[in-house]
Write a protein that holds these residues in place. Structure first.
Motif, PDB file in Angstrom:
ATOM      1  N   MET A   1       0.770  -1.221  -0.259  1.00  0.00           N
ATOM      2  CA  MET A   1      -0.540   0.053   0.127  1.00  0.00           C
ATOM      3  C   MET A   1       0.772   1.643   0.564  1.00  0.00           C
ATOM      4  SD  MET A   1      -2.744   1.164   2.520  1.00  0.00           S
ATOM      5  CE  MET A   1      -3.673  -0.850   2.822  1.00  0.00           C
ATOM      6  N   PRO A   2       0.830   2.096  -0.889  1.00  0.00           N
ATOM      7  CA  PRO A   2       1.832   3.552  -0.652  1.00  0.00           C
ATOM      8  C   PRO A   2       1.794   4.411   0.442  1.00  0.00           C
ATOM      9  CG  PRO A   2       0.284   3.057  -3.055  1.00  0.00           C
ATOM     10  CD  PRO A   2      -0.192   1.794  -2.051  1.00  0.00           C
ATOM     11  N   LEU A   3       2.462   4.818   0.464  1.00  0.00           N
ATOM     12  CA  LEU A   3       3.022   5.523   2.371  1.00  0.00           C
ATOM     13  C   LEU A   3       1.652   7.322   1.503  1.00  0.00           C
ATOM     14  CD1 LEU A   3       6.607   5.517   2.769  1.00  0.00           C
ATOM     15  CD2 LEU A   3       4.854   4.270   3.720  1.00  0.00           C
ATOM     16  N   GLU A   4       1.823   7.401   0.452  1.00  0.00           N
ATOM     17  CA  GLU A   4       0.830   8.898   0.204  1.00  0.00           C
ATOM     18  C   GLU A   4      -0.661   8.093   0.716  1.00  0.00           C
ATOM     19  OE1 GLU A   4       2.490   7.102  -2.414  1.00  0.00           O
ATOM     20  OE2 GLU A   4       4.191   8.814  -2.467  1.00  0.00           O
ATOM     21  N   PHE A   5      -1.538   7.034  -0.035  1.00  0.00           N
ATOM     22  CA  PHE A   5      -2.627   6.521   0.294  1.00  0.00           C
ATOM     23  C   PHE A   5      -2.793   6.487   1.611  1.00  0.00           C
ATOM     24  CE2 PHE A   5      -5.450   3.546   0.720  1.00  0.00           C
ATOM     25  CZ  PHE A   5      -7.194   3.926   0.161  1.00  0.00           C
ATOM     26  N   GLU A   6      -1.555   5.565   2.502  1.00  0.00           N
ATOM     27  CA  GLU A   6      -1.763   5.953   3.771  1.00  0.00           C
ATOM     28  C   GLU A   6      -2.352   6.493   4.570  1.00  0.00           C
ATOM     29  OE1 GLU A   6       0.641   2.935   6.389  1.00  0.00           O
ATOM     30  OE2 GLU A   6       0.436   1.903   4.143  1.00  0.00           O
ATOM     31  N   GLN A   7      -1.351   7.504   3.978  1.00  0.00           N
ATOM     32  CA  GLN A   7      -1.170   9.635   4.768  1.00  0.00           C
ATOM     33  C   GLN A   7      -2.692   9.815   4.404  1.00  0.00           C
ATOM     34  OE1 GLN A   7       1.671  11.942   3.825  1.00  0.00           O
ATOM     35  NE2 GLN A   7       0.972  13.503   4.901  1.00  0.00           N
ATOM     36  N   LEU A   8      -3.152   9.880   3.163  1.00  0.00           N
ATOM     37  CA  LEU A   8      -4.389  10.636   2.847  1.00  0.00           C
ATOM     38  C   LEU A   8      -5.738   9.653   3.587  1.00  0.00           C
ATOM     39  CD1 LEU A   8      -5.856  12.072   0.730  1.00  0.00           C
ATOM     40  CD2 LEU A   8      -6.201   9.949  -0.375  1.00  0.00           C
ATOM     41  N   SER A  43     -10.070   3.248  -6.703  1.00  0.00           N
ATOM     42  CA  SER A  43      -9.755   4.855  -7.618  1.00  0.00           C
ATOM     43  C   SER A  43      -8.354   5.170  -7.172  1.00  0.00           C
ATOM     44  CB  SER A  43     -10.870   5.230  -7.413  1.00  0.00           C
ATOM     45  OG  SER A  43     -11.325   6.017  -6.676  1.00  0.00           O
ATOM     46  N   PHE A  44      -7.509   4.738  -6.786  1.00  0.00           N
ATOM     47  CA  PHE A  44      -5.941   5.608  -6.079  1.00  0.00           C
ATOM     48  C   PHE A  44      -5.121   6.244  -7.783  1.00  0.00           C
ATOM     49  CE2 PHE A  44      -1.852   6.808  -3.979  1.00  0.00           C
ATOM     50  CZ  PHE A  44      -1.973   7.431  -3.474  1.00  0.00           C
ATOM     51  N   ASP A  45      -4.918   5.256  -7.743  1.00  0.00           N
ATOM     52  CA  ASP A  45      -3.804   5.764  -8.745  1.00  0.00           C
ATOM     53  C   ASP A  45      -4.693   6.392 -10.364  1.00  0.00           C
ATOM     54  OD1 ASP A  45      -2.187   3.479  -7.686  1.00  0.00           O
ATOM     55  OD2 ASP A  45      -3.334   1.844  -8.574  1.00  0.00           O
ATOM     56  N   SER A  46      -5.758   6.654  -9.758  1.00  0.00           N
ATOM     57  CA  SER A  46      -6.712   7.343 -11.140  1.00  0.00           C
ATOM     58  C   SER A  46      -6.610   8.335 -10.831  1.00  0.00           C
ATOM     59  CB  SER A  46      -8.090   7.038 -11.628  1.00  0.00           C
ATOM     60  OG  SER A  46      -8.557   6.619 -10.894  1.00  0.00           O
ATOM     61  N   PHE A  47      -6.302   8.893  -9.672  1.00  0.00           N
ATOM     62  CA  PHE A  47      -6.335  10.345  -8.593  1.00  0.00           C
ATOM     63  C   PHE A  47      -5.327  10.719  -9.160  1.00  0.00           C
ATOM     64  CE2 PHE A  47      -4.672  13.158  -5.755  1.00  0.00           C
ATOM     65  CZ  PHE A  47      -5.895  14.328  -6.268  1.00  0.00           C
ATOM     66  N   ARG A  48      -5.295  12.294 -10.426  1.00  0.00           N
ATOM     67  CA  ARG A  48      -4.413  13.029 -10.913  1.00  0.00           C
ATOM     68  C   ARG A  48      -4.015  13.760 -10.224  1.00  0.00           C
ATOM     69  NH1 ARG A  48      -7.807  10.746 -15.019  1.00  0.00           N
ATOM     70  NH2 ARG A  48      -9.181  12.310 -14.881  1.00  0.00           N
TER      71      ARG A  48
END
Length: 157
Positions: A1-8, A43-48
């Motif tokens: 799980m990407p750290l950016e996602f966890e932080q978000l 959908s996290f990967d599609s968040f631009r």
């Protein structure tokens, strides 16, 4: 799980929980919360980054909740009809602000409740319009009407 996602998710957990609480049907708040997290992950990967992360989270969470609610529309309509027959308790008495706000929120339809939640969380009118897929003017009118309804119901002059 990407750290950016966890932080978000850590930063937005309260908002996600509030949306899940508002739109979950009897006792399924945790299930809806998990569904929202799953949709955010998918959908996290599609968040631009074209909008603020808070706006994106609101949109995904709101759309997930609306999809779930569509599955139980008949039940929801019956509950709303029954609730509209009840007389609202307008006496504020010794209730705390949270109880008054909860009472007001339960009297609102889903869109108005969403607008109020986002307004209280400090989202701009345009951000609310983007999340809900409505015009900015419609959001501003709803906010004005919500303020008046709250004042009429709870403020004593």
């Amino acid at each position: 799980m990407p750290l950016e996602f966890e932080q978000l998710i850590r930063e937005q957990a309260g908002r996600i929980r509030a949306i899940a609480k508002r739109y979950a049907d009897n006792g399924s708040e945790d299930d809806l919360y998990q569904e929202i997290l799953e949709q955010l992950w998918r959908s996290f990967d599609s968040f631009r980054g074209q909008s603020k992360p808070e706006t994106w989270v609101y949109r995904v969470a709101f759309n997930t909740a609306m999809t779930r609610l569509r599955k139980v529309v008949k039940q929801r309509e019956i509950e709303q009809k029954l609730q509209s027959l009840k007389q609202p308790n307008v006496s504020t008495g010794n209730r705390c602000q949270a109880e008054i706000l909860e009472d007001f929120m339960t009297s609102l339809n889903d869109i108005d409740a969403s607008v109020l939640m986002m307004y209280l969380d400090g989202l701009s009118g345009q951000e609310m319009a983007d999340v809900l897929g409505i015009q900015l003017n419609a959001v501003q009118v709803r906010i004005s009407r919500l303020k008046k309804a709250f004042t009429d119901r709870y403020m004593e002059f």
